[in-house]
Design a protein around this motif. Structure first.
Motif, PDB file in Angstrom:
ATOM      1  N   GLU A  82      -1.238  -7.921   1.713  1.00  0.00           N
ATOM      2  CA  GLU A  82      -1.171  -6.849   2.448  1.00  0.00           C
ATOM      3  C   GLU A  82      -2.065  -6.775   3.473  1.00  0.00           C
ATOM      4  N   GLU A 115       5.980 -12.137  -6.872  1.00  0.00           N
ATOM      5  CA  GLU A 115       6.921 -11.580  -7.660  1.00  0.00           C
ATOM      6  C   GLU A 115       7.909 -12.072  -8.170  1.00  0.00           C
ATOM      7  N   TYR A 122      10.584 -10.000  -2.318  1.00  0.00           N
ATOM      8  CA  TYR A 122      10.480 -11.358  -1.901  1.00  0.00           C
ATOM      9  C   TYR A 122       9.146 -11.746  -2.299  1.00  0.00           C
ATOM     10  N   TYR A 263      -6.792   4.015  -2.877  1.00  0.00           N
ATOM     11  CA  TYR A 263      -6.438   5.340  -2.416  1.00  0.00           C
ATOM     12  C   TYR A 263      -7.335   6.387  -3.250  1.00  0.00           C
ATOM     13  N   VAL A 281      10.590   1.890   0.237  1.00  0.00           N
ATOM     14  CA  VAL A 281      10.891   1.291   1.510  1.00  0.00           C
ATOM     15  C   VAL A 281       9.396   1.165   2.198  1.00  0.00           C
TER      16      VAL A 281
HETATM   17  P1  HAM Z   1       2.575  -1.403  -0.977  1.00  0.00           P
HETATM   18  O1  HAM Z   1       3.170  -0.090  -1.382  1.00  0.00           O
HETATM   19  O2  HAM Z   1       1.987  -2.311  -1.821  1.00  0.00           O
HETATM   20  O3  HAM Z   1       1.418  -0.817   0.139  1.00  0.00           O
HETATM   21  O4  HAM Z   1       3.660  -1.925   0.177  1.00  0.00           O
HETATM   22  C1  HAM Z   1       4.206  -1.314   1.232  1.00  0.00           C
HETATM   23  C2  HAM Z   1       5.679  -1.670   1.146  1.00  0.00           C
HETATM   24  O5  HAM Z   1       5.844  -3.063   1.449  1.00  0.00           O
HETATM   25  C3  HAM Z   1       6.514  -1.234   0.173  1.00  0.00           C
HETATM   26  O6  HAM Z   1       6.854   0.048   0.414  1.00  0.00           O
HETATM   27  C4  HAM Z   1       7.937  -2.234   0.324  1.00  0.00           C
HETATM   28  O7  HAM Z   1       8.629  -1.721   1.022  1.00  0.00           O
HETATM   29  C5  HAM Z   1       7.154  -3.674   0.807  1.00  0.00           C
HETATM   30  N1  HAM Z   1       6.738  -4.580  -0.099  1.00  0.00           N
HETATM   31  C6  HAM Z   1       5.729  -4.717  -1.018  1.00  0.00           C
HETATM   32  N2  HAM Z   1       5.930  -5.838  -1.709  1.00  0.00           N
HETATM   33  C7  HAM Z   1       7.187  -6.223  -1.520  1.00  0.00           C
HETATM   34  C8  HAM Z   1       7.856  -7.271  -2.011  1.00  0.00           C
HETATM   35  N3  HAM Z   1       7.557  -8.107  -2.755  1.00  0.00           N
HETATM   36  N4  HAM Z   1       9.230  -7.655  -1.418  1.00  0.00           N
HETATM   37  C9  HAM Z   1       9.671  -7.023  -0.181  1.00  0.00           C
HETATM   38  N5  HAM Z   1       8.871  -5.976   0.360  1.00  0.00           N
HETATM   39  C10 HAM Z   1       7.817  -5.538  -0.477  1.00  0.00           C
HETATM   40  C11 HAM Z   1       0.529  -1.411   0.798  1.00  0.00           C
HETATM   41  O8  HAM Z   1       0.941  -2.818   1.211  1.00  0.00           O
HETATM   42  C12 HAM Z   1      -0.354  -1.051   1.479  1.00  0.00           C
HETATM   43  N6  HAM Z   1      -1.265  -1.875   2.269  1.00  0.00           N
HETATM   44  C13 HAM Z   1       0.001   0.156   2.546  1.00  0.00           C
HETATM   45  C14 HAM Z   1      -1.067   0.889   3.239  1.00  0.00           C
HETATM   46  C15 HAM Z   1      -1.538   0.844   4.439  1.00  0.00           C
HETATM   47  N7  HAM Z   1      -1.946   1.773   2.600  1.00  0.00           N
HETATM   48  C16 HAM Z   1      -2.647   2.212   3.644  1.00  0.00           C
HETATM   49  N8  HAM Z   1      -2.679   1.541   4.746  1.00  0.00           N
END
Ligand code: HAM
Length: 421
Positions: A82, A115, A122, A263, A281
């Motif tokens: 991330e 994952e 993905y 958080y 999303v």
């Molecule tokens: P997260 O909920 O882990 O948050 O990921 C954000 C978005 O990334 C998810 O809602 C999804 O759409 C996409 N995502 C996560 N994992 C996958 C995957 N394996 N394949 C496809 N899409 C994926 C964060 O990453 C936090 N850093 C968000 C944040 C920014 N919070 C504060 N600042």
């Protein structure tokens, strides 16, 4: 010999798909910049410790999803799962708090999580990430969610829901955690092994557990939102008030816990029921203690990330890619001499910034015209022996279906004058 395949869960974006990506990226950049976000590009690899300390040792991401490996000096490195942790690290490392104009940052790029791949999930995926540092006003929380709403509207996406919750601050959470642990302890025999194990380290994760029996247990669990302290409750109320003023509908979901430990207070997700097993999303929230915990100044932070693959899957279900007008010039040639002159002309046009295409091998005029049409050329310039002798080319306007003769050495000027690339 067997052909080598891409790694499972890591996808190519083929040229037919690339316009969707460009459309989403362009829309995101333009909106983020309208809201005052600056681009901050971060490395793909960081020290593992950065993610362990920020995302949390007992999260799924850190426990089992990171691509971690030792480098040649045996230091543990990780492909970023991330962006938030790296954005905070970069802010601290480069002392950006000294610049009052540098508060909002964004980044677009690939993330890596090991994952189990399936539709919308993905191992290499892409995020649009935005972060705001040093602001604790509830206006910022609301503005971020308003911006998300505008972003989805600009893309023409409907039917997604904004869910919000407050996870309180460490003080209110400490008391609540004890209550929740007692609650889980009394129902240990009904929990899945993961939740039973995690009840000490991360009891809140049970709200997110996919096991049916845990779902049943958690329906009766005490809710953090019911026991947040008065300042956190007021902050959350004000966020909702501003969202209302900004006509940004949301649903309060007191069971939403998010999968990352940093958080506090406001958290949110954009969810859909049209992506099979995946529903988020995008997601984000506040992380007011993170910068201090990573060795930086004690500044609050808030941000979000959108998953681009999931967003594009949804967009393709419901909207068409905005039509791009026919564009560019195709140089069609007949004969070797004309091919040599046409080759030079094509480079000249490109040097002047005109999108130009030409084949390297001589083909029939018919097949060149077919290619020009398929490519979507606005003009075809035809050059043969006669044209070389007269110094004029045939100029075909593909949209208007007209044809005229134009002097070879004025082609660039004529194209410029017609205002088309
Ligand atoms: P997260 O909920 O882990 O948050 O990921 C954000 C978005 O990334 C998810 O809602 C999804 O759409 C996409 N995502 C996560 N994992 C996958 C995957 N394996 N394949 C496809 N899409 C994926 C964060 O990453 C936090 N850093 C968000 C944040 C920014 N919070 C504060 N600042």
């Amino acid at each position: 010999m067997e052909a080598i395949q891409a790694i499972k869960g890591m996808n190519d974006v083929l040229p037919a798909q690339a316009p969707w990506w460009r459309h989403v990226e362009r829309t995101a950049r333009s909106l983020l910049e309208d809201f005052g976000y600056l681009e901050l590009r971060i490395p793909v690899v960081e020290y593992t410790d950065l993610f362990a300390r920020s995302i949390g040792e007992s999260t799924d991401i850190v426990e089992k999803e990171m691509y971690t490996f030792p480098d040649r000096k045996d230091r543990l490195l990780t492909l970023r799962p991330e962006a938030t942790a790296s954005m905070v690290r970069a802010f601290i490392q480069h002392n950006l708090q000294g610049d009052p104009l540098a508060r909002k940052f964004y980044f677009l790029g690939p993330m890596f999580r090991h994952e189990r791949p399936q539709k919308g999930r993905y191992r290499q995926f892409h995020q649009i990430d935005a972060e705001v540092f040093g602001e604790d006003s509830p206006r910022v929380d609301a503005e971020i969610m308003y911006m998300l709403r505008l972003f989805l509207e600009r893309l023409g996406l409907s039917g997604v829901v904004l869910r919000i919750n407050s996870l309180g601050c460490p003080q209110c959470r400490r008391l609540y955690r004890r209550d929740l642990q007692e609650f889980l302890e009394a129902r240990l025999d009904r929990l899945c092994p993961d939740c039973a194990r995690r009840r000490h380290t991360n009891p809140l994760r049970s709200f997110d557990c996919k096991a049916e029996r845990c779902g049943e247990v958690m329906r009766e669990a005490p809710l953090l939102l019911d026991s947040v302290c008065p300042p956190c409750a007021e902050h959350f109320q004000r966020v909702q008030g501003h969202l209302k003023e900004l006509e940004t509908p949301c649903e309060v979901d007191p069971c939403m816990v998010r999968g990352l430990d940093y958080y506090v207070r406001t958290t949110f997700e954009i969810v859909t029921d049209r992506l099979g097993a995946q529903d988020a999303v995008g997601g984000g929230g506040r992380y007011d203690g993170l910068m201090r915990d990573l060795g930086g100044p004690d500044l609050p932070g808030i941000g979000f990330a959108i998953g681009m693959e999931r967003l594009i899957l949804l967009l393709q279900q419901e909207s068409a890619l905005p039509e791009t007008e026919a564009d560019g010039v195709y140089v069609a040639v007949l004969g070797e001499k004309a091919a040599d002159r046409g080759f030079l002309l094509a480079q000249q046009l490109r040097k002047s910034g005109i999108r130009t295409r030409m084949d390297y091998e001589s083909r029939s005029l018919k097949s060149q015209m077919r290619r020009a049409d398929k490519w979507g050329a606005r003009y075809v310039l035809i050059l043969g022996e006669n044209e070389l002798a007269s110094g004029e080319i045939q100029w075909r306007d593909m949209a208007r279906k007209t044809q005229e003769m134009v002097k070879l050495d004025t082609v660039t000027e004529v194209l410029r004058a017609r205002g088309r690339r």
